[in-house]
Write a protein that holds these residues in place. Structure first.
Motif, short mmCIF file in Angstrom:
data_model
loop_
_atom_site.label_atom_id
_atom_site.label_comp_id
_atom_site.label_asym_id
_atom_site.label_seq_id
_atom_site.Cartn_x
_atom_site.Cartn_y
_atom_site.Cartn_z
N ALA A 18 12.62 -5.51 -7.64
CA ALA A 18 12.80 -4.07 -7.80
C ALA A 18 12.47 -3.40 -6.46
N SER A 19 12.73 -2.13 -6.36
CA SER A 19 12.63 -1.44 -5.07
C SER A 19 11.20 -1.45 -4.50
N ALA A 20 10.20 -1.53 -5.37
CA ALA A 20 8.81 -1.50 -4.89
C ALA A 20 8.23 -2.89 -4.67
N HIS A 21 9.03 -3.93 -4.79
CA HIS A 21 8.52 -5.30 -4.70
C HIS A 21 7.94 -5.59 -3.31
N LEU A 22 6.69 -6.03 -3.30
CA LEU A 22 5.98 -6.39 -2.06
C LEU A 22 5.99 -5.25 -1.04
N LEU A 23 5.93 -4.03 -1.54
CA LEU A 23 6.03 -2.86 -0.66
C LEU A 23 4.92 -2.85 0.38
N GLU A 24 3.68 -3.14 -0.03
CA GLU A 24 2.55 -3.09 0.90
C GLU A 24 2.69 -4.15 1.99
N ARG A 58 12.79 0.31 4.68
CA ARG A 58 14.00 0.89 4.12
C ARG A 58 14.02 0.76 2.60
N ASP A 59 14.40 1.84 1.95
CA ASP A 59 14.59 1.80 0.50
C ASP A 59 15.89 1.05 0.19
N TYR A 60 15.91 0.39 -0.94
CA TYR A 60 17.15 -0.24 -1.35
C TYR A 60 17.33 -0.06 -2.86
N ALA A 61 18.57 -0.06 -3.27
CA ALA A 61 18.90 0.13 -4.69
C ALA A 61 18.75 -1.20 -5.40
N GLU A 62 17.86 -1.25 -6.39
CA GLU A 62 17.61 -2.51 -7.08
C GLU A 62 18.75 -2.93 -8.01
N ASP A 63 19.69 -2.01 -8.25
CA ASP A 63 20.84 -2.36 -9.10
C ASP A 63 22.12 -2.53 -8.28
N LYS A 64 21.97 -2.70 -6.98
CA LYS A 64 23.14 -2.82 -6.11
C LYS A 64 24.02 -4.00 -6.50
N PHE A 104 3.06 -5.45 -11.50
CA PHE A 104 1.60 -5.59 -11.50
C PHE A 104 1.11 -5.68 -10.06
N VAL A 105 -0.19 -5.51 -9.88
CA VAL A 105 -0.81 -5.57 -8.55
C VAL A 105 -1.44 -6.94 -8.37
N PHE A 157 -5.57 -7.87 1.31
CA PHE A 157 -5.01 -6.61 0.81
C PHE A 157 -4.34 -6.88 -0.53
N GLU A 158 -3.98 -5.81 -1.20
CA GLU A 158 -3.28 -5.92 -2.48
C GLU A 158 -1.80 -5.63 -2.27
N VAL A 159 -0.98 -6.28 -3.06
CA VAL A 159 0.46 -6.08 -2.95
C VAL A 159 1.03 -5.87 -4.36
N ARG A 160 2.04 -5.05 -4.43
CA ARG A 160 2.70 -4.79 -5.71
C ARG A 160 3.80 -5.82 -5.96
N VAL A 161 3.77 -6.42 -7.12
CA VAL A 161 4.86 -7.29 -7.56
C VAL A 161 5.70 -6.47 -8.54
#
Length: 270
Positions: free
Chosen positions: A177-183, A193-199, A218-219, A254-258
């Motif tokens: 999804a767009s927030a995957h591993l954002l950190e 860069r943002d990307y569309a997860e339904d592309k 989850f974090v 650090f923490e990362v978002r999955v």
């Protein structure tokens, strides 16, 4: 089910030490049990796919349980579809494939990857499956032979998927999804860069349509340096950054978002 020849699409029959077709094309079975159905003329490099170091990093990370919730939900969704025959394309070192096999004990299971190093390790997890070094672009399966095609963080050849799926069958896709591993990405790049997860849905051919979609997030605390190293090594980001930036990422916890999405994309038709 008989596999088909990746060169001429004729049925493959068991031979001593491998399989072959009536046209004389022969493919070896490795001592680990997998079949190599990736002819040299279909390779884009001498040894395509993930190398041994990348496969080992992924194995350590996944076997530590960091992505276990992803695998468990994937297995639940697969079990709800109750396929008679399924295939995992781009199976990697087999972590998700093994969970699928546990959830589908009565089904006929197949798994493939272009990386020989990955399949060599994967086939140890669940020897009862049919393990293949092969390409998603030329699936060695007959037309309309599968009810479920699983793809986990792996490209999909929609035309090939459409060909091998039986009517009413579908593709179970697990992707970012767009927030995957954002950190992690924020630490690696000056601009994220943002990307569309339904592309990927824009490329669906006639005959395939989205029937269900859901997300999971989850974090994940990255407290150990080895965990950070393994995560970086198993993503495309690992070879895109210079050594200085890489060390800066690895130096401190650090923490990362999955954040992922699951899509069930069905083949229409009676």
């Amino acid at each position: 089910m008989k596999l088909i020849c990746p060169l001429c699409q004729a049925p493959l029959a068991e031979l001593e030490g491998g399989v072959g077709c009536a046209a004389g094309h022969r493919f070896d079975r490795a001592r680990q049990g997998y079949l190599n159905l990736l002819p040299v003329q279909h390779k884009k490099s001498l040894d395509p796919g993930d190398n041994a170091a990348m496969v080992e990093a992924r194995r350590r990370f996944l076997d530590a349980g960091h992505y276990a919730p992803l695998a468990e939900r994937l297995a639940q969704l697969a079990a709800e579809r109750a396929p008679q025959r399924w295939i995992d394309v781009g199976c990697g070192e087999g972590f998700y494939t093994a969970r699928l096999a546990q959830a589908l004990p009565a089904a006929d299971g197949y798994a493939l990857d272009i990386s020989r190093e990955a399949v060599r390790r994967a086939c140890r997890r669940t020897p009862a499956l049919t393990w293949l070094v092969a390409s998603m672009a030329r699936l060695p399966l007959p037309d309309a032979s599968c009810q479920l095609l699983a793809s986990v963080f792996s490209p999909i050849d929609w035309a090939e998927a459409l060909r091998v799926l039986a009517p009413g069958g579908g593709i179970l896709r697990l992707g970012p999804a767009s927030a995957h591993l954002l950190e992690l990405r924020q630490r690696l790049y000056d601009e994220v860069r943002d990307y569309a997860e339904d592309k990927h849905l824009q490329d669906l051919p006639p005959g395939l349509e989205l029937a269900h979609s859901e997300g999971l997030e989850f974090v994940l605390p990255l407290t150990e340096r080895q965990t950070r190293e393994d995560l970086l090594a198993m993503t495309p980001h690992g070879w895109r950054v210079n050594a200085e930036r890489r060390e800066r990422v690895l130096a401190e916890p650090f923490e990362v978002r999955v954040a992922v999405r699951y899509d069930w994309i069905v083949k229409s038709g009676a």
